[in-house]
Design an enzyme around this catalytic site. Sequence first.
Site: not given
Ligand code: ADP
Length: 543
Positions: A188, A333, A440, A445
């Site tokens: 990550t 994950e 917040k 929120w």
């Molecule tokens: P990084 O933070 O490195 O980009 P990830 O690809 O694992 O790693 O990121 C996952 C996160 O991206 C999710 O937990 C979410 O917060 C955000 N995310 C992914 N797809 C979407 C989406 N379609 N809309 C909003 N947030 C998203």
Amino acid sequence: MPMLQGQMMDAPLLISSLLRHAEQYHGDTEIVSRTVEGSIHRYGYADAARRARQLANALKRLGVQPGDRVATLAWNGYRHFELYYAVSGIGAVMHTVNPRLFAEQIAWIINDAEDTVLCFDLTFAPLVESIAAKCPSVKHWVALTDRAHMPAQPIPNLIAYEEWIAAETDRYDWPEFDERSACTLCYTSGTTGNPKGVLYSHRSMLLHTFSASLPDVFGASARDCILPVVPMFHVNAWAIPYIAPMVGAKLVFPGPSLDGASLYELFETEGVTFSAGVPTVWQGLLQYLQTHKLRLTTLRKCVIGGSACPPALMQTFERDYGVKIHHAWGMTELSPLGTFNTLKKKHLALSKEEQFAIEVKQGRPPFGVQLKIVDADGRELPRDGKAFGDLLVKGYWVIDRYYRATESPLRDGWFPTGDVGTLDPDGYLQITDRSKDVIKSGGEWISSIDLENVACAHPAVAQAAVIGVRHPKWDERPLLIIVKKPGQEVSREELLALYPGKVAKWWIPDDVVFVSELPMTATGKISKLRLREIFKDHKLPTA
Ligand code: ADP
């Protein structure tokens, strides 16, 4: 309890089976790559499989053992694809490192993974030179090129990929082993604290690939030509390097050039029907199309995920270019697929507007993923499309434990995603925010995504981000940060006038700032963390 055993063949679900299938039944289906040098390389699945077997022999000769980690610092291209299959195929672990991270973070990740071999594209030779001495576990560095193009940098134990695999035969029988063995490792990006490793298994990856290929998910077929803009170092390019061989689709790898002009050229010359990437890439392509008055003649659908896709972007692609955008949500994950947006039969009778109100959501889970939302005490919230809370997930390809971690991240068997959202009675998820990005204000929120979507609908806005800024009375209030389209004008008052009637009055941003560009994360998303640092002392007019 004593069970009656089924009497069907029992074969482990292994990554190597995907390439074996593509070689046998789609051998002449093309894989086209734009190389780092800029030229176009093309061959078929049969050639890729042959070279992957040579590579498997080369890895074995180098002493790579089952379970060893082999790292890459590479763009989307055919040699990276060969590594995906050869490394996992021999039972070693393919570790895709994100080259956009800082050099220190990259070295930290390589050391944490204890990679023994690292293969890199020529672009990254200076980076490799700067970290080589800090990565004692790496015994061999492989430049993904031929002898004639070897980098000038002094890198220890440097191997030329082409020469290395050319010395080997293409005879190799992919071994059978436990499907629960690790196949791939991906970290990550660790916006807070150190990055964490997610170790996928052959079984989880194969089940993920099956499900991601379903018609209501990627819906890819042997008549498709798929161009993954999402990098192979960003959660397995959302499984496209596995889905394409499974279904026999043509693959187009864009290499390092992800700008509008380069992508457009590949889309048109290769007949790309299907593509996938984060919103910022499509915003760039859209600007290029609009500026040069171009049409997309073969592209019919795109998957957008990784961060929230602004509804205005979806609308423009569909209305002006005939490209259907599917919104998807996932994370490292989750391998990464969590939800994918396609309508159900009952939705077909709805008006376009009603359908669109569903399509802007992040989608519903495919078979294999379960979702629920809970309140601060862990109590499940109603699936009414209104209540929002912490999103928890479980399923066949969801993390159980981070690499090397001793403690489980799970809560009662569910993985807390760190995202906040709503679920409706049909299973559609709408992400309100990452919990750390939620604003917040006065104990309530405010969704930054909702506020960004409103601003993005203005024709002069190229990109919008909303963050919470400290406020003496309300704790935090929203600040709207805007990048204008080149040569276009919009004022603070015009932007703020967009909000009444679309969001609650107390959600309306307190201030607007204009910037020339937004900071990006290593996965091409707008960096809210960096924006919060930059604007931490911003004085709101309401303060
Ligand atoms: P990084 O933070 O490195 O980009 P990830 O690809 O694992 O790693 O990121 C996952 C996160 O991206 C999710 O937990 C979410 O917060 C955000 N995310 C992914 N797809 C979407 C989406 N379609 N809309 C909003 N947030 C998203």
